[in-house]
Design an enzyme around this catalytic site. Structure first.
Site, short mmCIF file in Angstrom:
data_model
loop_
_atom_site.label_atom_id
_atom_site.label_comp_id
_atom_site.label_asym_id
_atom_site.label_seq_id
_atom_site.Cartn_x
_atom_site.Cartn_y
_atom_site.Cartn_z
N GLY A 1 -4.90 0.26 -0.54
CA GLY A 1 -5.72 -0.11 -1.68
C GLY A 1 -6.30 -1.49 -1.51
N ASP A 2 -5.48 -2.44 -1.07
CA ASP A 2 -5.95 -3.81 -0.89
C ASP A 2 -7.04 -3.87 0.17
OD1 ASP A 2 -4.16 -4.64 -2.75
OD2 ASP A 2 -2.63 -5.25 -1.32
N SER B 1 -0.59 3.81 0.43
CA SER B 1 0.21 2.63 0.09
C SER B 1 -0.65 1.57 -0.58
CB SER B 1 0.83 2.05 1.36
OG SER B 1 -0.17 1.37 2.09
N LYS B 2 0.04 0.59 -1.15
CA LYS B 2 -0.67 -0.50 -1.81
C LYS B 2 -1.58 -1.20 -0.81
CE LYS B 2 0.15 -4.77 -4.34
NZ LYS B 2 -0.44 -5.66 -3.35
N ARG B 3 -1.09 -1.30 0.41
CA ARG B 3 -1.89 -1.99 1.42
C ARG B 3 -3.24 -1.30 1.66
NH1 ARG B 3 0.78 -2.81 6.38
NH2 ARG B 3 2.70 -2.24 5.32
#
Ligand code: GLU
Length: 511
Positions: A269-270, A265-267
């Site tokens: 990645g962050d 998920s994008k999270r």
């Protein structure tokens, strides 16, 4: 005659395209090219609530950056245009009605509140509400109400949907090119909505099947999240009488978090500092941004190479593949059933491999925009040469500035630790002598300068480090950089002397 291969990438413009979506597009593309087939881009925008402006443009730009070429579809046109489902809205009602006519679907008039109440009641009994064979004949549907009332409700403008009449207790047998044989009993499935009068639009299921049929799609290659929809899709082909031309299906494994469990998920990645989108994205609604591989300094070829191997394995040790090699070697049989774990280090590793093989001209092309951002105007030759000297130490294009800025800008300060270590004793005095040696050299080429300086060091009996470390401090401002003579040759004699003069001027000769 064998059926021509026609595949489609069918994203919904609901936000930036996730790298899992790019991989789906890529596998479709590789399959199409290998079989001399057609790659279609269809935009599935029938869910008006989830539509995000700019998402379609983002998809097109991402595919372009990746080198995934569309043969037919949005942005290109073709014999089945339009390829944007919102522009095909007139097509679908006819097909939904055909299913009602044939007894495969029915009208349902339940309001959102009524459905909500049914859900609550079921919950109170500790059950989950399902709209299916058990309830459809007891609710406000064309299966339960008299025909005149159904007509009257429609005529007076009540809102309705058309639902698929999922058979009770039937075994659907399916074949997936990756997962093999799959069986599902229809009693576990509900009656999905196919069409809504409220916005006069089909849902995903209906539009997707109708369009795949009309566009003569031969193979559906898509993400695993659509596997649960496959029984419905099989039955839709049956209901329409399109079994003979039903496409083959292949459901691709998920991309998993670097830690293993769960979807990437994008999270993630962050948290771990890597992009999960191909390009930078800014949400037009919230202003929220997401980093992209392109802006983070990846070559599209490296990005594609990395993605191709997330879920497919060539069966050999080979890891570096050009797009053409991927086209030649790809096969759905070698796509794994289990999820592919994303590894950020490996992504950087792939980029480094491509970086190391770039020519100076290729490096100049990607480095010039960065130099310009820093206010540096130089020839492509100079930009490429600087990058070329340091490319072995770079992983990302964005590493290049840090690695090579001293070629273009004189140090305005001197790294503290290096200064303490090397700017002492005789060193400043010796550097003054080195200056004179350098000033006397006419041929300032790397080899010649090295020869002269080394001979002089030997003659003087100085330590190599004594000379080199303070020279590096003067020219680079830090303990980093390539071989010293790469620096002297690149910046040239005048600049060398200027930088030496400056350090002698600003740093007091300690002790
Ligand atoms: N519109 C669907 C998506 O966004 C397409 C699924 C399919 O390929 O059938 O993923």
């Amino acid at each position: 005659m064998e059926r021509p291969v026609r595949v489609r990438f069918a994203p919904s413009p609901t936000g930036p395209l996730h790298i899992g979506g790019v991989r789906t597009a890529l596998y479709n593309y590789l399959f199409a090219r290998q079989h001399k087939g057609t790659m279609i881009l269809r935009i599935e925008d029938t869910d008006s609530q989830r539509f995000v402006p700019g998402a379609e443009e983002y998809i097109l730009e991402s595919l372009k950056w990746c080198g995934i070429q569309i043969d037919e579809g949005v942005g290109v046109g073709g014999p089945h245009a339009p390829y944007r489902q919102s522009e095909r809205r007139e097509i679908y009602l006819k097909y939904a009605l055909q299913l009602v006519e044939a007894g495969w679907a029915y009208y349902a008039f339940d309001t959102a509140e009524e459905l909500e109440a049914l859900r609550h009641e079921a919950e109170a009994r500790g059950e989950a509400f399902a709209y299916n064979y058990a309830v459809r004949e007891k609710l406000a549907t064309s299966l339960a109400l008299p025909a005149e009332e159904v007509r009257a409700r429609i005529d007076r403008g009540d809102q309705w949907v058309i639902r698929f009449k999922m058979p009770e207790n039937r075994l659907v047998e399916m074949d997936d090119l990756i997962r093999g044989h799959v069986e599902v009993n229809t009693s576990t499935l509900d009656d999905k909505v196919l069409y809504k009068s409220a916005d006069a639009l089909p849902t995903y299921h209906l539009a997707n099947i109708v369009d795949d049929h009309l566009m003569e799609v031969s193979h559906v290659i898509r993400g695993e999240e659509w596997l649960p929809s496959l029984p419905l899709h099989y039955l839709l082909y049956e209901a329409f009488g399109w079994k003979e031309s039903q496409p083959a299906f292949a459901h691709l494994p998920l991309l998993l978090k670097p830690t293993g469990g769960g979807k990437l998920s994008k999270r993630d990645g962050d948290k771990m500092g890597f992009p999960v989108f191909p390009l930078f994205w800014k949400s037009p609604k919230t202003g929220e941004t997401a980093r992209g591989y392109r802006e983070d300094g990846y070559f599209p070829e490296a990005f594609i190479n990395m993605l191709a191997l997330l879920g497919w394995n060539p069966g050999t040790e080979q890891e570096i593949f050009s797009m053409q090699e991927l086209i030649d070697n790809f096969s759905l049989e070698r796509v794994s059933k289990s999820g592919a774990r994303f590894q950020p280090d490996k992504a950087r590793w792939f980029n480094a491999q491509y970086m190391h093989h770039k020519t100076n001209a290729e490096l100049a092309a990607v480095y010039q925009p960065i130099l310009r951002e820093h206010g540096i105007e130089v020839s492509d030759e100079r930009a490429g040469e600087a990058a070329g000297i340091m490319k072995e130490r770079a992983q990302l294009i964005t590493d290049l500035w840090d690695l090579t800025s001293f070629f273009f800008v004189a140090p305005d300060s001197y790294e503290e630790k290096q200064t303490r270590k090397y700017w002492k004793g005789d060193n400043p005095r010796i550097l003054r002598e080195v200056r004179e040696v350098l000033a006397s050299i006419d041929d300032f080429s790397k080899e010649h300068t090295e020869e002269v300086v080394h001979a002089w060091i030997e003659e003087k009996g100085y330590g190599m480090g004594q000379v080199m470390n303070s020279l590096r401090l003067a020219l680079v401002g830090a303990g980093k950089g390539p071989g010293m003579y790469d620096v002297t040759a690149f910046i040239g004699k005048d600049e060398c002397l200027r930088r030496i003069d400056r350090i002698l001027e600003v740093l007091p000769a300690a002790e």
